[in-house]
Design an enzyme around this catalytic site. Structure first.
Site, short mmCIF file in Angstrom:
data_model
loop_
_atom_site.label_atom_id
_atom_site.label_comp_id
_atom_site.label_asym_id
_atom_site.label_seq_id
_atom_site.Cartn_x
_atom_site.Cartn_y
_atom_site.Cartn_z
N GLU A 1 45.01 42.68 39.65
CA GLU A 1 45.39 41.85 40.92
C GLU A 1 45.88 40.44 40.98
OE1 GLU A 1 42.56 44.41 40.99
OE2 GLU A 1 44.48 45.89 41.38
N TYR B 1 47.18 30.73 32.52
CA TYR B 1 46.74 31.99 32.13
C TYR B 1 45.32 32.04 31.62
CZ TYR B 1 47.10 36.25 29.15
OH TYR B 1 46.94 37.55 28.52
N HIS C 1 43.42 51.92 28.91
CA HIS C 1 43.45 51.15 30.35
C HIS C 1 43.36 49.86 29.74
CE1 HIS C 1 42.91 52.00 34.60
NE2 HIS C 1 42.63 50.70 34.57
N VAL D 1 39.05 40.97 30.67
CA VAL D 1 39.30 42.40 30.38
C VAL D 1 38.53 42.84 29.23
CG1 VAL D 1 40.90 44.35 30.53
CG2 VAL D 1 41.62 42.30 31.51
N SER E 1 41.55 42.44 37.40
CA SER E 1 42.33 41.61 36.67
C SER E 1 43.99 41.78 36.90
CB SER E 1 42.23 41.34 35.36
OG SER E 1 40.95 40.71 34.93
C1 DLZ Z 1 39.79 49.55 35.99
C2 DLZ Z 1 39.41 48.44 35.34
C3 DLZ Z 1 38.86 48.49 34.07
C4 DLZ Z 1 38.55 49.86 33.43
N1 DLZ Z 1 38.54 47.49 33.44
C5 DLZ Z 1 38.69 46.20 33.91
C6 DLZ Z 1 38.26 45.10 33.15
O1 DLZ Z 1 37.84 45.08 32.01
N2 DLZ Z 1 38.63 44.02 33.87
C7 DLZ Z 1 39.24 43.68 34.89
O2 DLZ Z 1 39.31 42.60 35.55
N3 DLZ Z 1 39.56 44.86 35.80
C8 DLZ Z 1 39.20 46.07 35.09
N4 DLZ Z 1 39.78 47.27 35.91
C9 DLZ Z 1 40.21 47.01 37.39
C10 DLZ Z 1 41.67 46.83 37.18
O3 DLZ Z 1 41.99 45.48 36.85
C11 DLZ Z 1 42.43 47.07 38.55
O4 DLZ Z 1 41.45 46.30 39.83
C12 DLZ Z 1 42.29 48.78 39.11
O5 DLZ Z 1 43.02 49.14 38.21
C13 DLZ Z 1 42.92 48.73 40.48
O6 DLZ Z 1 44.34 48.06 40.49
#
Ligand code: DLZ
Length: 158
Positions: A67, A122, A97, A90, A65
């Site tokens: 990105e 969004y 985080h 997320v 997310s």
């Molecule tokens: C690292 C991470 C974590 C812990 N949780 C999620 C999540 O629940 N949903 C999501 O879309 N992405 C998560 N990420 C990855 C981050 O969005 C991102 O891809 C990394 O921190 C690299 O920039």
């Protein structure tokens, strides 16, 4: 906000403009793929239901997310879209985080909306657990993707 009073897939179809001449960009996150895949399905189905041609729906994936902002920004630079939709999920973990990612994406998309000419919708689910995400991606609370498609069509017409 999805509450027990509002189903994300409920809307007044009569209030949605015809989308047959519209072109949409969708950026979808690979994290929590089961959820984001369902969000994407809802979004595409609803865009097509209102007339958007399949060839005018361009989907790009990003790893997570965080990105989504970069992906949406690139789509605004490419131009040619009536609106862009970001889709991600997320889920709260044991560290802060979750908060950093949610804040980053939210601020980034708000910034894009204030500075670019193309509306960015969004579609980020921010939930405490997987069940809440399932409920909002085609479950008991409807599908956030349906809502995003309707918002994108309305904002394209704005
Ligand atoms: C690292 C991470 C974590 C812990 N949780 C999620 C999540 O629940 N949903 C999501 O879309 N992405 C998560 N990420 C990855 C981050 O969005 C991102 O891809 C990394 O921190 C690299 O920039």
């Amino acid at each position: 906000m999805a509450t027990s009073l509002h189903n994300l897939s409920d809307y007044d179809t009569q209030a949605v403009p015809d989308a047959s001449n519209m072109c949409f960009g969708i950026v979808v996150s690979e994290w929590n793929k089961e959820i984001t895949g369902a969000l994407l399905e809802g979004t595409v189905n609803t865009l097509e239901k209102h007339g958007t041609l399949p060839e005018n729906i361009h989907v790009k994936t990003v790893p997570g997310s965080f990105e989504l902002v970069y992906g949406a920004h690139q789509m605004t630079l490419n131009g040619g879209y009536d609106a862009i939709i970001i889709l991600g999920c997320v889920i709260r973990g044991e560290t802060p985080h979750f908060d950093y990612i949610c804040q980053g994406v939210t601020a980034g998309i708000a910034h894009l909306n204030a500075t670019s000419e193309i509306p960015v919708v969004y579609g980020l689910l921010t939930t405490d657990n997987l069940q809440q995400a399932k409920d909002r991606s085609g479950g008991t609370m409807g599908n956030k993707g349906d809502e995003c498609a309707v918002v994108a069509i309305k904002m394209a017409k704005f």
